[in-house]
Design an enzyme around this catalytic site. Structure first.
Site, PDB file in Angstrom:
ATOM      1  N   CYS A 119       0.813  -1.221   0.000  1.00 39.59           N
ATOM      2  CA  CYS A 119       0.000   0.000   0.000  1.00 39.59           C
ATOM      3  C   CYS A 119       0.846   1.271   0.000  1.00 39.59           C
ATOM      4  CB  CYS A 119      -0.962  -0.009   1.182  1.00 39.59           C
ATOM      5  SG  CYS A 119      -2.102  -1.392   1.120  1.00 39.59           S
ATOM      6  N   HIS A 254      -3.395   7.357   1.595  1.00 38.42           N
ATOM      7  CA  HIS A 254      -3.778   6.002   1.203  1.00 38.42           C
ATOM      8  C   HIS A 254      -5.178   5.743   1.745  1.00 38.42           C
ATOM      9  CE1 HIS A 254      -4.010   1.818   0.586  1.00 38.42           C
ATOM     10  NE2 HIS A 254      -3.814   1.478   1.842  1.00 38.42           N
ATOM     11  N   ASN A 284     -10.005   0.070  -0.735  1.00 37.70           N
ATOM     12  CA  ASN A 284      -8.543   0.093  -0.617  1.00 37.70           C
ATOM     13  C   ASN A 284      -7.939  -0.536  -1.871  1.00 37.70           C
ATOM     14  OD1 ASN A 284      -5.853  -0.374  -0.005  1.00 37.70           O
ATOM     15  ND2 ASN A 284      -6.243  -1.107   2.072  1.00 37.70           N
TER      16      ASN A 284
END
Ligand code: UT7
Length: 327
Positions: A119, A254, A284
């Protein structure tokens, strides 16, 4: 006093993004696993995610995002001499998906490679490209975050499968001589702490199981570390640039969980209306989430030339980082 001398910085010339055709709602997921729209919205802020269908891969999404970024920048693909692609879901174990993008764009001959920081991948890719541009190894770079996490989810595990989505985002970076108060990447800090492998990992791989594996996460633990680590690294970057929180126009985080975004903004002392939220529609998307959110906010007119923008991310490894950029 004369004007301060010019310096070489990596300047963002354009951005682009790409999403799979198919959006999947929380209600649709609730027909497959024991979950509900209410639980997902309350705990994460996610309302839907895009899931790659037949023919859609990390590579194809990356190519679409890269083309959109080049068109936005008004820059010809053949002048790109560096492609750094962040992904944890490459099309093949090798070669790097970046080489596929390079070939599709027709800019063969420069550098092209993938980086794996899950990520935080876009932050790692951005820092790598920025370093190479500032040292003269390349002149024009595509920095891409692209993922198809749907292909490594355990669709029977409600604690992970509702959280992730697929997509890609890209920016064009160019080395340019700019004044001290001009545009470009101003400061970046990256970190990793391999002690936390078991909290967020994939239980497979070529050298261990010879399988692709599935995402495993201890969500509550990751949440706790994310808020602490992000607040710390944001402080480091702001100090490193000699600026203050009040100078920041936009935070592009993020997009893991709206509650993490809220908590980090609170810790930093920045108003939530200065934070870009796309987690509701994208969920996500790992390395793609920061450039996807950035592209949304540039195209809808929120992020403008001259704005001071903070990118930040935290993910598996653990890895985390932040970067401050003047538009
Ligand atoms: O991108 C990389 C970084 N990743 C992250 O930043 C993710 C960080 N973590 C999170 O976002 C949150 O921890 C989650 C969204 C993953 C989970 O939220 P939480 O508030 O920490 O919930 P929890 O894990 O403490 O689970 C609470 C309850 C549990 O039931 P019991 O044990 O209290 O009976 C879970 O079994 O919620 C249950 N649960 C669900 N219920 C309905 C877990 N997943 C689901 C689900 N639907 N999908």
């Amino acid at each position: 006093m004369g004007a301060s001398p010019d310096m070489i910085r990596s300047v963002i010339r354009g951005s682009g993004s790409a999403l799979p055709r198919n959006a999947v709602s929380n209600d649709e997921l609730a027909t497959r696993v024991d979950t509900s729209n209410q639980w997902i919205v309350e705990r994460t802020g996610i309302r839907q995610r895009y899931i790659a269908g037949e023919g859609e891969t990390t590579g194809s999404l990356a190519i679409d995002a890269a083309r959109a970024a080049l068109a936005d920048a008004g820059i010809e693909a053949r002048s790109i001499d560096l492609i750094v692609l962040a992904t944890a879901t490459p099309d093949n174990t090798f070669p790097a998906t970046a080489t596929k993008v390079q070939h599709a764009l027709g800019c063969n001959g420069g550098m092209a490679f993938d980086v794996a920081a899950v990520c935080s991948g876009f932050l790692y890719a951005l820092a790598t490209a920025d370093s190479m541009l500032r040292t003269g190894m390349a002149k024009r770079a595509l920095v891409i975050g692209a993922e198809t996490f749907s292909r490594i989810l355990d669709w029977d595990d409600r604690t992970t499968c509702v959280l992730f989505g697929d997509g890609a985002g890209a920016i064009v970076l160019e080395a340019a001589e700019v004044a001290d108060d001009g545009p470009g990447v101003l400061a970046t800090r990256l970190h990793a702490d391999g002690a936390h492998h078991e909290m967020l990992y994939v239980d497979g791989g070529p050298s261990t199981t010879q399988t692709v594996g599935h995402v495993r996460m201890k969500g509550r633990e990751v949440f706790r570390h994310a808020v602490v680590n992000l607040a710390e690294v944001l402080g480091e970057v702001i100090d490193g640039a000699g600026l203050s929180v009040a100078d920041i126009d936009w935070v592009v985080p993020h997009q893991a969980n709206a509650r993490i975004l809220d908590a980090t903004a609170r810790k930093l002392g920045i108003s939530p209306d200065r934070v870009i939220y796309t987690v509701d529609r994208h969920a996500n998307t790992s390395a793609a989430s920061v450039p996807l959110a950035f592209d949304v906010a540039r195209k809808d007119g929120r992020i403008k030339p001259g704005d001071l923008v903070m990118f930040e991310a935290m993910g598996g490894g653990f890895t985390w980082g932040a970067s401050l950029v003047r538009m």
